[in-house]
Design an enzyme around this catalytic site. Structure first.
Site, PDB file in Angstrom:
ATOM      1  N   HIS A  72      10.490 -75.084  42.165  1.00  0.00           N
ATOM      2  CA  HIS A  72      11.603 -74.862  41.246  1.00  0.00           C
ATOM      3  C   HIS A  72      11.963 -76.186  40.589  1.00  0.00           C
ATOM      4  O   HIS A  72      12.314 -77.149  41.270  1.00  0.00           O
ATOM      5  CB  HIS A  72      12.810 -74.285  41.996  1.00  0.00           C
ATOM      6  CG  HIS A  72      12.749 -72.799  42.149  1.00  0.00           C
ATOM      7  ND1 HIS A  72      13.858 -71.990  42.092  1.00  0.00           N
ATOM      8  CD2 HIS A  72      11.699 -71.970  42.337  1.00  0.00           C
ATOM      9  CE1 HIS A  72      13.492 -70.730  42.237  1.00  0.00           C
ATOM     10  NE2 HIS A  72      12.192 -70.692  42.398  1.00  0.00           N
ATOM     11  N   TYR A 200      23.844 -70.183  40.552  1.00  0.00           N
ATOM     12  CA  TYR A 200      25.101 -70.433  41.249  1.00  0.00           C
ATOM     13  C   TYR A 200      26.217 -70.040  40.294  1.00  0.00           C
ATOM     14  O   TYR A 200      26.305 -70.578  39.187  1.00  0.00           O
ATOM     15  CB  TYR A 200      25.242 -71.904  41.624  1.00  0.00           C
ATOM     16  CG  TYR A 200      24.288 -72.381  42.693  1.00  0.00           C
ATOM     17  CD1 TYR A 200      24.662 -72.394  44.033  1.00  0.00           C
ATOM     18  CD2 TYR A 200      23.006 -72.840  42.373  1.00  0.00           C
ATOM     19  CE1 TYR A 200      23.795 -72.838  45.024  1.00  0.00           C
ATOM     20  CE2 TYR A 200      22.133 -73.284  43.351  1.00  0.00           C
ATOM     21  CZ  TYR A 200      22.533 -73.279  44.669  1.00  0.00           C
ATOM     22  OH  TYR A 200      21.673 -73.718  45.649  1.00  0.00           O
ATOM     23  N   PRO A 292      26.551 -73.855  53.021  1.00  0.00           N
ATOM     24  CA  PRO A 292      25.199 -73.628  52.485  1.00  0.00           C
ATOM     25  C   PRO A 292      25.072 -73.810  50.975  1.00  0.00           C
ATOM     26  O   PRO A 292      23.971 -73.704  50.442  1.00  0.00           O
ATOM     27  CB  PRO A 292      24.909 -72.177  52.883  1.00  0.00           C
ATOM     28  CG  PRO A 292      26.260 -71.545  53.010  1.00  0.00           C
ATOM     29  CD  PRO A 292      27.169 -72.616  53.510  1.00  0.00           C
ATOM     30  N   LYS A 296      21.566 -77.817  52.185  1.00  0.00           N
ATOM     31  CA  LYS A 296      21.307 -79.084  52.872  1.00  0.00           C
ATOM     32  C   LYS A 296      21.150 -78.962  54.387  1.00  0.00           C
ATOM     33  O   LYS A 296      20.799 -79.938  55.050  1.00  0.00           O
ATOM     34  CB  LYS A 296      22.455 -80.074  52.584  1.00  0.00           C
ATOM     35  CG  LYS A 296      22.506 -80.539  51.147  1.00  0.00           C
ATOM     36  CD  LYS A 296      21.271 -81.317  50.778  1.00  0.00           C
ATOM     37  CE  LYS A 296      21.118 -81.512  49.284  1.00  0.00           C
ATOM     38  NZ  LYS A 296      19.748 -81.365  48.830  1.00  0.00           N
ATOM     39  N   TYR A 384      20.490 -82.792  44.827  1.00  0.00           N
ATOM     40  CA  TYR A 384      19.958 -81.462  45.122  1.00  0.00           C
ATOM     41  C   TYR A 384      18.514 -81.550  45.613  1.00  0.00           C
ATOM     42  O   TYR A 384      18.146 -80.872  46.591  1.00  0.00           O
ATOM     43  CB  TYR A 384      20.054 -80.574  43.884  1.00  0.00           C
ATOM     44  CG  TYR A 384      19.903 -79.095  44.208  1.00  0.00           C
ATOM     45  CD1 TYR A 384      21.014 -78.293  44.357  1.00  0.00           C
ATOM     46  CD2 TYR A 384      18.641 -78.517  44.364  1.00  0.00           C
ATOM     47  CE1 TYR A 384      20.893 -76.932  44.670  1.00  0.00           C
ATOM     48  CE2 TYR A 384      18.505 -77.174  44.661  1.00  0.00           C
ATOM     49  CZ  TYR A 384      19.637 -76.387  44.822  1.00  0.00           C
ATOM     50  OH  TYR A 384      19.496 -75.062  45.139  1.00  0.00           O
TER      51      TYR A 384
END
Length: 389
Positions: A72, A200, A292, A296, A384
């Site tokens: 991704h 998100y 979550p 991580k 990220y």
């Protein structure tokens, strides 16, 4: 029995440590309180940082990951019907890999079994003795039989509720915690993902996340009350609520179907210091928990394994104690950065019971700043995809 490293916990962090040590001819025994099938039934996150991917390669366990995992290059953030993309490769040159934690664990079990490494399942009454001495040992019970495992070092990879952290005396241990006033209701469904990248979503009705495991296995989450139970939510109610929380064009594309797993996870941020006491070392959830939102949890456990495995190999190969002496310091320096990122991302994307109109305006301002500012996007992308070890 006697071994060099006793590993308490047969989840991914314990298994990864065992396999990395095996590759350097360091013996270990893994103690797991559940069955193998139970461990493999746990549904967890599936976004892997490159640091974890490289550790899997080093452990000789990355073939299936590379064959079946999905790279991704970015992720999507939405608020209302607005949506924008954070491009990981543009800002960092590095993608993440979507590959389920269950599959990581399955690959590590296969490697452990191929290597002939010992895993004791269904262990009860685990007690750590002499962790602050030169001769630590672990006692436990299997099938009604008392057993003792002598060792040089103990790695506590047994999670938040395990015995390892509790072994460190209260006058030595300091704990930091933030409990969030909501949970995540998650479902797994044999349906194609709504988008090829994660979404998100910050919505007036609460947070939502659209994720996936493969082309026909999707993982979706919605923010819910801590008092909710999975059985309170029918599949139809879940899908309708998810559609209300993501942009309309994405909701129109959503393919729904029966759930094959449904669960609610509470959210917390937690860190214990130090992560070492004598010859006992804490790894992963035994030492820290993250919400979550930033994916991580497993990745931060992997960074602990990295520092501990290098410290132990230096000790056995060269007699150097520098790596194990500095383990807690190095691990915690990275842990707190991961905690900060997960806390920040959670704060920006969720609805809180006590939020004022000002707080809501600040969330939108934060999202719009991120949308328009390349430096802010780079900072998010770096966190990220994973900070360096």
């Amino acid at each position: 029995m006697k071994t060099q490293v006793a590993i308490i916990g047969g989840g991914p962090s314990g298994l990864l440590l065992a396999q990395l040590l095996h590759r350097h001819n360091i013996e270990s025994v893994v103690l797991e309180r559940k069955t193998k099938d139970y461990v493999l039934s746990r549904i967890r996150a599936g976004v892997l940082e490159q640091g974890l991917v490289k550790l899997m390669e080093e452990a000789g366990c990355a073939d299936r990951l590379h064959a079946e995992g999905y790279e991704h290059d970015g992720t999507l953030l939405s608020y209302g019907d607005e949506m924008f993309r954070i491009d990981f490769t543009e800002h960092t040159g590095t993608p993440v890999i979507v590959y389920g934690q269950t599959e990581v664990t399955r690959d590590l079990y296969a490697a452990r079994e191929k290597a002939g490494g010992l895993i004791e399942f269904n262990v009860d009454d685990v007690v750590i003795h002499g962790a602050d001495s030169d001769a630590p040992y672990v006692t436990y019970r299997v099938d009604g039989e008392d057993r003792r495992l002598d060792c040089d070092f103990i790695a506590g990879c047994d999670g938040f509720h395990g015995v390892s952290r509790q072994t460190i005396p209260l006058d030595v241990r300091r704990e930091y915690e933030k409990v969030y006033p909501f949970g995540w209701l998650g479902i797994l469904s044999e349906t194609p993902p709504v988008n090829h990248e994660l979404i998100y979503a910050n919505s007036p009705r609460g947070f939502a996340l659209c994720s996936m495991r493969n082309e026909n296995l999707s993982r979706y989450y919605i923010q819910c009350s801590l008092s909710d139970k999975p059985e309170d939510w029918t599949d139809e109610a879940f899908w309708q609520e998810l559609k209300r929380r993501i942009p309309a064009d994405q909701a129109a594309r959503l393919v729904t179907g029966p759930s094959i797993e449904k669960s609610i996870a509470p959210l917390r941020s937690f860190v214990t210091e130090p992560m070492r006491w004598g010859r006992l070392f804490l790894c992963g959830d035994a030492a820290h928990i993250v919400p979550p939102t930033g994916a991580k949890g497993l990745n931060t456990a992997a960074s602990d394994v990295h520092y501990l495995y290098h410290g132990l190999t230096d000790y056995y190969a060269r007699g150097s104690t520098e790596g194990i002496d500095r383990y807690s310091e190095k691990a915690l320096a990275r842990v707190w950065k991961a905690e900060r990122f997960s806390w920040w991302f959670s704060s920006m994307m969720h609805r809180y019971p006590d939020q004022s109109e000002f707080d809501l305006k600040m969330q939108v301002a934060d999202l719009e700043f991120l949308r328009s500012n390349k430096a802010a996007q780079k900072a998010m992308a770096e966190n990220y995809v994973g900070l360096p070890y």
